[in-house]
Write a protein that holds these residues in place. Structure first.
Motif, PDB file in Angstrom:
ATOM      1  N   GLY A  62       0.517  -1.570  -0.069  1.00  0.00           N
ATOM      2  CA  GLY A  62      -0.121   0.258  -0.037  1.00  0.00           C
ATOM      3  C   GLY A  62       0.946   1.136   0.104  1.00  0.00           C
ATOM      4  N   PHE A  63       0.564   2.315  -0.834  1.00  0.00           N
ATOM      5  CA  PHE A  63       1.087   3.564  -0.878  1.00  0.00           C
ATOM      6  C   PHE A  63       0.568   4.569  -0.754  1.00  0.00           C
ATOM      7  CE2 PHE A  63       0.978   2.212  -5.122  1.00  0.00           C
ATOM      8  CZ  PHE A  63       1.135   3.143  -5.963  1.00  0.00           C
ATOM      9  N   SER A  64       0.604   5.809  -0.817  1.00  0.00           N
ATOM     10  CA  SER A  64       0.044   7.243  -1.689  1.00  0.00           C
ATOM     11  C   SER A  64       0.836   7.884  -1.989  1.00  0.00           C
ATOM     12  CB  SER A  64      -1.375   7.988   0.127  1.00  0.00           C
ATOM     13  OG  SER A  64       0.424   8.092   0.864  1.00  0.00           O
ATOM     14  N   PHE A  65       0.573   9.082  -2.340  1.00  0.00           N
ATOM     15  CA  PHE A  65       1.350   9.872  -2.613  1.00  0.00           C
ATOM     16  C   PHE A  65       1.190  11.151  -3.088  1.00  0.00           C
ATOM     17  CE2 PHE A  65      -1.491   8.898  -6.495  1.00  0.00           C
ATOM     18  CZ  PHE A  65      -1.949  10.153  -6.830  1.00  0.00           C
ATOM     19  N   SER A  66       2.032  12.955  -3.421  1.00  0.00           N
ATOM     20  CA  SER A  66       1.013  13.703  -3.039  1.00  0.00           C
ATOM     21  C   SER A  66       2.734  14.507  -4.386  1.00  0.00           C
ATOM     22  CB  SER A  66       1.401  14.348  -1.624  1.00  0.00           C
ATOM     23  OG  SER A  66       2.909  14.652  -1.366  1.00  0.00           O
ATOM     24  N   PRO A  67       2.437  15.387  -4.830  1.00  0.00           N
ATOM     25  CA  PRO A  67       0.600  16.258  -4.536  1.00  0.00           C
ATOM     26  C   PRO A  67      -0.552  15.615  -4.738  1.00  0.00           C
ATOM     27  CG  PRO A  67       1.912  17.864  -6.337  1.00  0.00           C
ATOM     28  CD  PRO A  67       2.572  16.335  -5.596  1.00  0.00           C
ATOM     29  N   PRO A  68      -1.889  15.978  -4.653  1.00  0.00           N
ATOM     30  CA  PRO A  68      -3.221  15.111  -4.748  1.00  0.00           C
ATOM     31  C   PRO A  68      -2.796  15.075  -6.286  1.00  0.00           C
ATOM     32  CG  PRO A  68      -3.799  16.692  -3.460  1.00  0.00           C
ATOM     33  CD  PRO A  68      -2.067  17.159  -3.687  1.00  0.00           C
ATOM     34  N   ALA A  69      -3.700  14.108  -6.872  1.00  0.00           N
ATOM     35  CA  ALA A  69      -3.744  14.140  -8.642  1.00  0.00           C
ATOM     36  C   ALA A  69      -4.046  14.865  -9.312  1.00  0.00           C
ATOM     37  CB  ALA A  69      -4.786  12.956  -8.559  1.00  0.00           C
ATOM     38  N   GLU A  70      -4.773  16.109  -8.940  1.00  0.00           N
ATOM     39  CA  GLU A  70      -5.255  16.835  -9.510  1.00  0.00           C
ATOM     40  C   GLU A  70      -4.453  18.287  -9.425  1.00  0.00           C
ATOM     41  OE1 GLU A  70      -7.463  17.369  -5.129  1.00  0.00           O
ATOM     42  OE2 GLU A  70      -6.856  15.699  -6.835  1.00  0.00           O
ATOM     43  N   GLU A  71      -3.539  18.474  -8.761  1.00  0.00           N
ATOM     44  CA  GLU A  71      -2.267  18.987  -9.207  1.00  0.00           C
ATOM     45  C   GLU A  71      -0.977  19.181  -9.683  1.00  0.00           C
ATOM     46  OE1 GLU A  71      -0.584  20.338  -5.014  1.00  0.00           O
ATOM     47  OE2 GLU A  71      -3.061  20.503  -4.316  1.00  0.00           O
ATOM     48  N   LEU A  72      -1.122  17.450 -10.581  1.00  0.00           N
ATOM     49  CA  LEU A  72      -0.162  16.456 -11.223  1.00  0.00           C
ATOM     50  C   LEU A  72      -0.336  17.765 -12.543  1.00  0.00           C
ATOM     51  CD1 LEU A  72       0.213  12.962  -9.884  1.00  0.00           C
ATOM     52  CD2 LEU A  72       1.914  14.973  -9.721  1.00  0.00           C
ATOM     53  N   SER A  73       1.477  18.344 -13.871  1.00  0.00           N
ATOM     54  CA  SER A  73       0.762  18.371 -14.220  1.00  0.00           C
ATOM     55  C   SER A  73       2.461  18.635 -15.522  1.00  0.00           C
ATOM     56  CB  SER A  73       0.494  19.711 -14.518  1.00  0.00           C
ATOM     57  OG  SER A  73       1.210  20.668 -14.165  1.00  0.00           O
ATOM     58  N   ILE A  74       2.840  18.354 -15.748  1.00  0.00           N
ATOM     59  CA  ILE A  74       3.980  18.925 -16.793  1.00  0.00           C
ATOM     60  C   ILE A  74       5.078  19.831 -16.133  1.00  0.00           C
ATOM     61  CG2 ILE A  74       3.398  20.051 -19.031  1.00  0.00           C
ATOM     62  CD1 ILE A  74       5.961  16.742 -19.038  1.00  0.00           C
TER      63      ILE A  74
END
Length: 177
Positions: A62-74
């Motif tokens: 199990g894992f999580s990540f940051s920043p939140p998915a909606e903040e990821l971009s090129i």
């Protein structure tokens, strides 16, 4: 045959009356199994198999990540991964773009836009393996403004036809007037 009474005790509270049972242990541990067989005329025999079964602990990936998915971009492609596994002491992350890491909590920067399946594979001290995955979407993002007109009259306003903004990640840009 079915005229005999069969009683299996699997050592963890599980029981069966089948001649050749299949049984799944849900928890780790060492278990003593015993069998009692009673004939149609009432003769009984039993056997105890001390510490017959050993179930090793299994990890839970199990894992999580940051920043939140909606903040990821090129323009914001760096991702911090956080391990949330249990009973694991070996870690492998596949970032979905051909690159990977053996770090516990890796930081990774994607090189291009796209949707990537990130897979975590964990291993316990006993060699048992589990995996988990999540999707990450590195969105294309362009923050660039190209005006549709200019006024080259030397008044200091819109005298040059020039775009303004960030072009990071733009490829093969071409302009025709």
């Amino acid at each position: 045959d079915e005229s005999y009474t069969i009683e299996w005790n699997f050592g963890d509270g599980g029981r069966s009356s089948v001649i050749s049972p299949t049984y799944t242990y849900e928890q780790p541990g060492t278990f003593t199994v015993d069998l009692t067989v009673t004939s149609p005329i009432g003769c009984t025999t039993d056997t105890v198999f001390p510490d017959l079964i050993t179930v090793l602990p299994s990890p839970d990936a199990g894992f999580s990540f940051s920043p939140p998915a909606e903040e990821l971009s090129i323009l914001n492609p760096e991702v911090q991964f956080y391990d949330e596994s249990r009973e694991a002491n070996g870690f492998y992350y596949d970032f979905g773009d051909g690159r990977s890491s053996l770090l516990y909590n890796p930081v990774y920067s994607y090189r291009d836009t796209g949707r990537y399946q990130v897979t975590q594979i964990v291993t316990s001290a006993s060699g048992c393996v589990d995996s988990a995955f999540q999707w990450i979407d590195i969105r294309p993002e362009v923050r660039f403004h190209l005006p549709n007109a200019f006024s080259p009259n030397a008044d200091g306003l819109n005298d040059e036809y020039r775009g303004v903004g960030i072009m990071a990640g733009a490829k093969k840009f071409r302009l025709s007037i």
